[in-house]
Write an enzyme that holds these catalytic residues in place. Structure first.
Site, PDB file in Angstrom:
ATOM      1  N   HIS A 177       0.827  -1.203   0.000  1.00  0.00           N
ATOM      2  CA  HIS A 177       0.000   0.000   0.000  1.00  0.00           C
ATOM      3  C   HIS A 177       0.868   1.263   0.000  1.00  0.00           C
ATOM      4  O   HIS A 177       0.618   2.203  -0.759  1.00  0.00           O
ATOM      5  CB  HIS A 177      -0.925  -0.008   1.227  1.00  0.00           C
ATOM      6  CG  HIS A 177      -1.763   1.219   1.366  1.00  0.00           C
ATOM      7  ND1 HIS A 177      -2.651   1.623   0.397  1.00  0.00           N
ATOM      8  CD2 HIS A 177      -1.849   2.139   2.366  1.00  0.00           C
ATOM      9  CE1 HIS A 177      -3.254   2.733   0.781  1.00  0.00           C
ATOM     10  NE2 HIS A 177      -2.784   3.071   1.975  1.00  0.00           N
ATOM     11  N   GLU A 245      -9.070  -2.231   4.852  1.00  0.00           N
ATOM     12  CA  GLU A 245      -8.116  -2.318   5.947  1.00  0.00           C
ATOM     13  C   GLU A 245      -8.716  -3.054   7.143  1.00  0.00           C
ATOM     14  O   GLU A 245      -9.914  -3.332   7.179  1.00  0.00           O
ATOM     15  CB  GLU A 245      -7.689  -0.900   6.382  1.00  0.00           C
ATOM     16  CG  GLU A 245      -7.066  -0.089   5.269  1.00  0.00           C
ATOM     17  CD  GLU A 245      -6.719   1.325   5.691  1.00  0.00           C
ATOM     18  OE1 GLU A 245      -6.055   2.015   4.901  1.00  0.00           O
ATOM     19  OE2 GLU A 245      -7.113   1.749   6.798  1.00  0.00           O
ATOM     20  N   TYR A 288      -1.461  17.074   0.606  1.00  0.00           N
ATOM     21  CA  TYR A 288      -0.823  16.319   1.695  1.00  0.00           C
ATOM     22  C   TYR A 288       0.550  16.845   2.108  1.00  0.00           C
ATOM     23  O   TYR A 288       1.062  16.517   3.183  1.00  0.00           O
ATOM     24  CB  TYR A 288      -0.739  14.833   1.333  1.00  0.00           C
ATOM     25  CG  TYR A 288       0.493  14.411   0.558  1.00  0.00           C
ATOM     26  CD1 TYR A 288       1.539  13.747   1.188  1.00  0.00           C
ATOM     27  CD2 TYR A 288       0.589  14.656  -0.805  1.00  0.00           C
ATOM     28  CE1 TYR A 288       2.666  13.349   0.483  1.00  0.00           C
ATOM     29  CE2 TYR A 288       1.708  14.261  -1.516  1.00  0.00           C
ATOM     30  CZ  TYR A 288       2.739  13.606  -0.876  1.00  0.00           C
ATOM     31  OH  TYR A 288       3.848  13.213  -1.579  1.00  0.00           O
TER      32      TYR A 288
END
Length: 323
Positions: A177, A245, A288
């Site tokens: 991931h 998840e 981000y």
């Protein structure tokens, strides 16, 4: 350690014998083993009918919070087959040394008070529930009046968040991931940041938009950048992603300033849920840096309504692959 999806742990009885054993001995042992398994399976059965493909056999017994049209009060329950066992209705049947003194936690609208009791209480409660639901235990099985009050069909129930979630930490713990996201946001050559293989990379999310499975999620609005030479654009996300998840609930709180050792960590983990951490990738790529995602992640996180106890997952514990 990472809890992986269950794998088959059933092996032919004869594989326990060395290869030099004679065939007739193996055949007799196989027959004896099959008979033994039948007896063991009967012991593991519940008086509640559970189909072979059910996610809720006696070995699972996850906890959740439910209500019904007739009774909108949020109640604690345990899933067994197609039914929910209402814990407030049977709290008087918890007679162990811990839960007999704390059965009032089953009157709460969330699992928080029960989770705070700790691992010994969880195990005692699980053992008690498992015994009460067993096929050869008469206490609940033969009490028709109590059974009528205690069991609710899952199809008639509305599920809610299992706990009041005060804090939420998102761990970036999968190599695959982390690599995929790194390629998406940076490049294949710089997919992993330097610290990834040395510490558990994580950030604090927001607990307010965690919702139970089935809750509609609205596509977020935010800024995206299509070119480094042009100003960002504002609009709906065009790259909405999902992340399958596992999430775990922490029970007993830790003391501020006192670290929890790896040896004691398991004592704090109550159970696990499936989780979908919805992600607006085009918004995330722009926002981000430098402090992590904001609008791209805070619009919704979905979790399953049932919390599977760690003791139910223990038979499937396996080492994580090397990262």
């Amino acid at each position: 350690m990472i809890r992986r999806p269950p794998r088959s742990t059933l092996f032919p009885y004869t594989t326990l014998f060395r290869s030099h054993r004679r065939k007739n001995i193996e055949q007799k042992s196989r027959i004896g083993g099959e008979a033994k398994k039948k007896i063991e399976n009967k012991k593991k059965m519940s008086f509640i009918s559970v189909s072979e493909d059910s996610h809720f056999p006696l070995q699972n017994l996850p906890y959740g919070v439910f209500s019904t049209k007739e009774n909108p009060k949020h109640r604690l329950g345990v899933a067994i087959g197609d039914y929910i066992l209402s814990l407030p209705e049977i709290k008087h049947l918890f007679r162990g040394p811990i839960m007999s003194q704390h059965s009032h936690v089953f009157d709460e609208p969330t699992l928080n008070a029960f989770m705070a009791l700790g691992q010994d209480a969880w195990r005692e409660a699980r053992h008690n529930i498992k015994t009460l639901l067993s096929a050869n235990e008469t206490t609940l099985r033969d009490d028709v009046t109590l059974r009528h009050k205690a069991f609710v069909q899952q199809k008639e129930a509305v599920m809610h968040l299992p706990a009041k979630i005060g804090d939420y930490t998102d761990f970036y713990s999968s190599l695959d991931h982390a690599t995929n996201c790194g390629v998406m946001f940076r490049s294949k050559e710089n997919a992993l940041v330097p610290n990834w293989k040395h510490l558990p990379v994580a950030y604090h999310g927001r607990a307010s938009s965690i919702v139970p499975s089935g809750t509609p999620i609205r596509r977020p609005l935010g800024q995206t950048s299509t070119s480094p030479n042009s100003p960002p654009l504002f609009g709906p996300c065009k790259l909405l992603d999902f992340e399958l998840e596992m999430a775990f609930f922490v029970g007993p709180p830790s003391t501020l300033g006192h670290p929890v050792s790896m040896a004691d960590a398991e004592k704090h983990i109550f159970g696990m849920v499936l989780m979908n951490d919805w992600s607006a990738r085009d918004i995330q790529k722009w926002e981000y840096v430098p402090l992590g995602p904001f609008t791209a992640k805070n619009f919704g996180t979905t979790i399953s309504s049932w919390v599977v106890p760690m003791d139910a997952l223990k038979p499937f514990l396996t080492s994580n692959y090397k990262q």
